[in-house]
Design a protein around this motif. Sequence first.
Motif, PDB file in Angstrom:
ATOM      1  N   PHE A  53     -70.990  -7.712 -55.829  1.00 28.71           N
ATOM      2  CA  PHE A  53     -72.301  -8.347 -55.945  1.00 28.71           C
ATOM      3  C   PHE A  53     -73.255  -7.242 -56.343  1.00 28.71           C
ATOM      4  O   PHE A  53     -73.337  -6.209 -55.671  1.00 28.71           O
ATOM      5  CB  PHE A  53     -72.757  -8.979 -54.623  1.00 28.71           C
ATOM      6  N   SER A  54     -73.989  -7.431 -57.429  1.00 25.50           N
ATOM      7  CA  SER A  54     -74.870  -6.374 -57.925  1.00 25.50           C
ATOM      8  C   SER A  54     -76.307  -6.864 -58.005  1.00 25.50           C
ATOM      9  O   SER A  54     -76.568  -8.048 -58.221  1.00 25.50           O
ATOM     10  CB  SER A  54     -74.407  -5.894 -59.307  1.00 25.50           C
ATOM     11  N   VAL A 109     -71.357  -0.814 -49.061  1.00 19.52           N
ATOM     12  CA  VAL A 109     -72.733  -0.899 -49.546  1.00 19.52           C
ATOM     13  C   VAL A 109     -73.046   0.434 -50.221  1.00 19.52           C
ATOM     14  O   VAL A 109     -73.201   1.455 -49.548  1.00 19.52           O
ATOM     15  CB  VAL A 109     -73.717  -1.179 -48.392  1.00 19.52           C
ATOM     16  N   THR A 110     -73.128   0.426 -51.524  1.00 18.79           N
ATOM     17  CA  THR A 110     -73.206   1.682 -52.276  1.00 18.79           C
ATOM     18  C   THR A 110     -74.614   2.227 -52.426  1.00 18.79           C
ATOM     19  O   THR A 110     -74.796   3.411 -52.674  1.00 18.79           O
ATOM     20  CB  THR A 110     -72.632   1.498 -53.686  1.00 18.79           C
ATOM     21  N   GLY A 111     -75.637   1.363 -52.290  1.00 19.78           N
ATOM     22  CA  GLY A 111     -76.967   1.774 -52.693  1.00 19.78           C
ATOM     23  C   GLY A 111     -77.016   1.892 -54.211  1.00 19.78           C
ATOM     24  O   GLY A 111     -76.163   1.348 -54.921  1.00 19.78           O
ATOM     25  N   LYS A 112     -77.981   2.619 -54.717  1.00 22.99           N
ATOM     26  CA  LYS A 112     -78.102   2.802 -56.161  1.00 22.99           C
ATOM     27  C   LYS A 112     -76.914   3.601 -56.676  1.00 22.99           C
ATOM     28  O   LYS A 112     -76.522   4.607 -56.088  1.00 22.99           O
ATOM     29  CB  LYS A 112     -79.407   3.527 -56.499  1.00 22.99           C
ATOM     30  N   VAL A 113     -76.323   3.130 -57.766  1.00 25.94           N
ATOM     31  CA  VAL A 113     -75.171   3.819 -58.344  1.00 25.94           C
ATOM     32  C   VAL A 113     -75.559   4.460 -59.672  1.00 25.94           C
ATOM     33  O   VAL A 113     -76.488   4.022 -60.342  1.00 25.94           O
ATOM     34  CB  VAL A 113     -73.981   2.854 -58.560  1.00 25.94           C
ATOM     35  N   LYS A 118     -69.998   0.615 -64.968  1.00 28.87           N
ATOM     36  CA  LYS A 118     -68.648   1.027 -64.566  1.00 28.87           C
ATOM     37  C   LYS A 118     -68.223   0.345 -63.282  1.00 28.87           C
ATOM     38  O   LYS A 118     -67.058  -0.034 -63.123  1.00 28.87           O
ATOM     39  CB  LYS A 118     -68.589   2.550 -64.403  1.00 28.87           C
ATOM     40  N   GLU A 119     -69.167   0.210 -62.345  1.00 28.63           N
ATOM     41  CA  GLU A 119     -68.851  -0.446 -61.077  1.00 28.63           C
ATOM     42  C   GLU A 119     -68.464  -1.908 -61.300  1.00 28.63           C
ATOM     43  O   GLU A 119     -67.553  -2.424 -60.655  1.00 28.63           O
ATOM     44  CB  GLU A 119     -70.048  -0.365 -60.123  1.00 28.63           C
TER      45      GLU A 119
END
Length: 226
Positions: A53-54, A109-113, A118-119
């Motif tokens: 989910f982005s 939960v990655t935060g800003k990538v 690519k994600e």
Amino acid sequence: YEKYMVLNSDFALIVSNIDKSFIGLENITVLPNGVDNNKFSPSDSSISNRIIFSGNMNYKPNIEAVIWFIENCFEDLKTIIPEVKLFICGANPSKKILTYRDKFNNIFVTGKVENLAKEIAKSSLAIAPMISGSGIQNKILEAMASGIPVVTNRKGLGDIKAKINKEILVAENPKEFNKLICKVLKNKKFAREVGTNARLFILKNYNWNNHTKIIKKVLNNIKSNH
């Protein structure tokens, strides 16, 4: 306020027919969002059972969508596919979203990538179970451009004219969401077909080069009227 601005402008652009109807004025041209189809493109690096989910994770509609999915779908989904992983990618995750990362070992939960494209491209599936919000969901367009299947609902689909079950997948309740997710994750042929069709749909309908023609037409009309 939006109506006032439209009435006092030479021309107005809006991203969807749904929003145009809501404002209710005729002097609006619909200019759909577009995608950088070179940046968001298919990849051979997709990871099995990886859901994404982005979006900006401090934005209320995104927070509501993620909470709904985790609390209504994810527990049951894990019992069917224990290897499933949910990646929530986006800047400024709220405190509520961060609690899920601490509670579940298969929620990330990655935060800003550094590179969202690519994600998305290395995911097996994108979800967009929107509860609120309007316009066109860029997250859906970007995932479709990346050639991965998207499972959304009618709210998320909005004004996107993709063919259901061919170019995009639509569910309205937890049982339907999990059924479609499992079908995508377990049936690679089906996933590949939906992803390929989604990519072709975006190239045809959400191409910035095509959208510039709309702007040029509007500007030409303004010049001729003045």
